[in-house]
Scaffold this active site. Structure first.
Site, PDB file in Angstrom:
ATOM      1  N   CYS A 157     -11.751 -24.644 -14.768  1.00  0.00           N
ATOM      2  CA  CYS A 157     -11.548 -25.881 -15.509  1.00  0.00           C
ATOM      3  C   CYS A 157     -10.247 -26.474 -14.984  1.00  0.00           C
ATOM      4  CB  CYS A 157     -11.418 -25.529 -16.988  1.00  0.00           C
ATOM      5  SG  CYS A 157     -10.851 -26.867 -18.024  1.00  0.00           S
ATOM      6  N   HIS A 201     -16.854 -30.487 -14.583  1.00  0.00           N
ATOM      7  CA  HIS A 201     -18.080 -31.095 -15.110  1.00  0.00           C
ATOM      8  C   HIS A 201     -18.668 -32.127 -14.116  1.00  0.00           C
ATOM      9  CE1 HIS A 201     -17.032 -29.475 -19.074  1.00  0.00           C
ATOM     10  NE2 HIS A 201     -18.177 -29.930 -19.547  1.00  0.00           N
ATOM     11  N   CYS A 242     -12.604 -32.342 -12.003  1.00  0.00           N
ATOM     12  CA  CYS A 242     -13.024 -31.805 -13.302  1.00  0.00           C
ATOM     13  C   CYS A 242     -14.330 -31.111 -12.985  1.00  0.00           C
ATOM     14  CB  CYS A 242     -13.249 -32.930 -14.317  1.00  0.00           C
ATOM     15  SG  CYS A 242     -14.107 -32.361 -15.814  1.00  0.00           S
ATOM     16  N   ASP A 287     -14.346 -21.967 -18.923  1.00  0.00           N
ATOM     17  CA  ASP A 287     -14.222 -23.429 -18.997  1.00  0.00           C
ATOM     18  C   ASP A 287     -14.449 -23.808 -20.455  1.00  0.00           C
ATOM     19  OD1 ASP A 287     -14.115 -26.180 -18.064  1.00  0.00           O
ATOM     20  OD2 ASP A 287     -16.285 -26.270 -18.310  1.00  0.00           O
ATOM     21  N   SER A 288     -14.231 -25.102 -20.756  1.00  0.00           N
ATOM     22  CA  SER A 288     -14.518 -25.573 -22.106  1.00  0.00           C
ATOM     23  C   SER A 288     -16.028 -25.584 -22.390  1.00  0.00           C
ATOM     24  CB  SER A 288     -13.970 -26.988 -22.282  1.00  0.00           C
ATOM     25  OG  SER A 288     -14.535 -27.836 -21.299  1.00  0.00           O
ATOM     26  N   GLU A 346     -21.627 -33.563 -20.917  1.00  0.00           N
ATOM     27  CA  GLU A 346     -21.997 -32.462 -21.808  1.00  0.00           C
ATOM     28  C   GLU A 346     -23.112 -32.943 -22.758  1.00  0.00           C
ATOM     29  OE1 GLU A 346     -21.154 -28.455 -22.812  1.00  0.00           O
ATOM     30  OE2 GLU A 346     -19.825 -29.493 -21.448  1.00  0.00           O
TER      31      GLU A 346
HETATM   32  N1  DGL Z   1     -14.407 -28.985 -17.068  1.00  0.00           N
HETATM   33  C1  DGL Z   1     -13.096 -29.228 -17.481  1.00  0.00           C
HETATM   34  C2  DGL Z   1     -12.160 -29.653 -16.405  1.00  0.00           C
HETATM   35  O1  DGL Z   1     -12.373 -29.263 -15.279  1.00  0.00           O
HETATM   36  C3  DGL Z   1     -12.812 -29.755 -18.840  1.00  0.00           C
HETATM   37  C4  DGL Z   1     -13.534 -30.909 -19.358  1.00  0.00           C
HETATM   38  C5  DGL Z   1     -13.112 -31.079 -20.803  1.00  0.00           C
HETATM   39  O2  DGL Z   1     -13.407 -30.170 -21.574  1.00  0.00           O
HETATM   40  O3  DGL Z   1     -12.430 -32.068 -21.103  1.00  0.00           O
HETATM   41  O4  DGL Z   1     -11.190 -30.332 -16.643  1.00  0.00           O
END
Ligand code: DGL
Length: 269
Positions: free
Chosen positions: A76, A190, A188, A13-14, A157
């Protein structure tokens, strides 16, 4: 090359979002070895172009193949919608490649046919229209309304679940088109970190769908089908980051309740 069950599962993931998936996988598959890559140097992914996300994703897939992973989970949504096909092509028969979108859609198909559903995700995820196209192709009466919640992943984050994040949630979810939904998909990885605040916003009128357990279950199924489930040992965890960040360090500690060593691996030198 013949794959073996003791090879690790690679997850990326990011940043800390993929930890929601990694944590669910470790819970459901405690014997598996895991390699996690957090591309913290390039966070957020959601605002980048598809081409840029593809370039990062292929680089990371390369690293995970070098680590001998039997399965690569794109944990992600932004990368799953932008780069899944490309990563699959790049990896070929060397490993199984999975994304977070398909298991979620299969689950929605079973549980929410003929319902009106909302979805929140990054700009990339929502504008790619991948969830909508895949849901519409099932022709199961799901009406999907999506909203890009651009700043939310970065706020999570940076701040976790504090008042700044909660104001963003309130702003984004006060969306007239979400008035009649019966469920909201957190598209997402996150977002499950702030699921209680999202649930508070709707009260108990809307079910909040966190794909983590659904995706982890799909990984288990896939490994079982491929006879690659590791039943032999207590799983190990190895974490790589492209940049050391405090948020990632505290995130891993919070998720796994242990001090975790982060190995720095710059993607481009
Ligand atoms: N966690 C990620 C997702 O599911 C990326 C969030 C990001 O880095 O913009 O899209």
């Amino acid at each position: 090359m013949k794959r073996s069950s003791t090879q690790p599962i690679g997850i990326f993931d990011s940043g800390i979002g993929g930890l929601t998936i990694a944590h669910a996988i470790v819970k459901q598959l405690p014997n598996e070895n895991m390699v996690y890559f957090g591309d913290t140097a390039h966070l957020p992914y959601g605002d980048k172009s598809a081409a840029t996300i593809q370039a990062y994703s292929v680089k990371i897939a390369h690293l995970l193949l070098q680590q001998n992973c039997k399965l690569i989970m794109i944990a992600c949504s932004s990368a799953s919608t932008a780069a899944y096909e490309l990563v699959k092509e790049y990896v070929g028969s060397k490993a199984i490649v999975m994304n977070v979108v398909d298991p979620t859609i299969q689950w929605l198909h079973k549980q929410y046919a003929n319902h009106s559903i909302g979805l929140i995700g990054t700009r990339q995820t929502v504008h790619s229209n991948v969830y909508k196209k895949k849901i519409d192709a099932l022709n199961c009466g799901i009406q999907l309304t999506s909203r890009a919640t651009n700043l939310l992943a970065s706020a999570i984050e940076e701040f976790g679940n504090n008042s700044v994040t909660r104001s963003l949630i309130e702003e984004y979810l006060s969306y007239p088109d979400f008035k009649h939904i019966s469920a909201l998909v957190l598209a997402c990885t996150h977002y499950p970190i702030v699921k209680p605040s999202i649930a508070d916003f709707f009260g108990d009128k809307v079910a909040i769908i966190d794909p983590s357990e659904i995706v982890a279950h799909a990984v288990k199924q896939r490994l079982m089908e491929a006879h690659l489930l590791n039943t032999h040992q207590d799983g190990s965890k190895h974490f790589y980051v492209s940049d050391y960040t405090e948020s990632f360090a505290s995130g891993t500690k919070r998720f796994f309740q242990e001090e975790i060593l982060l190995e720095h691996y710059p993607l481009w030198e």
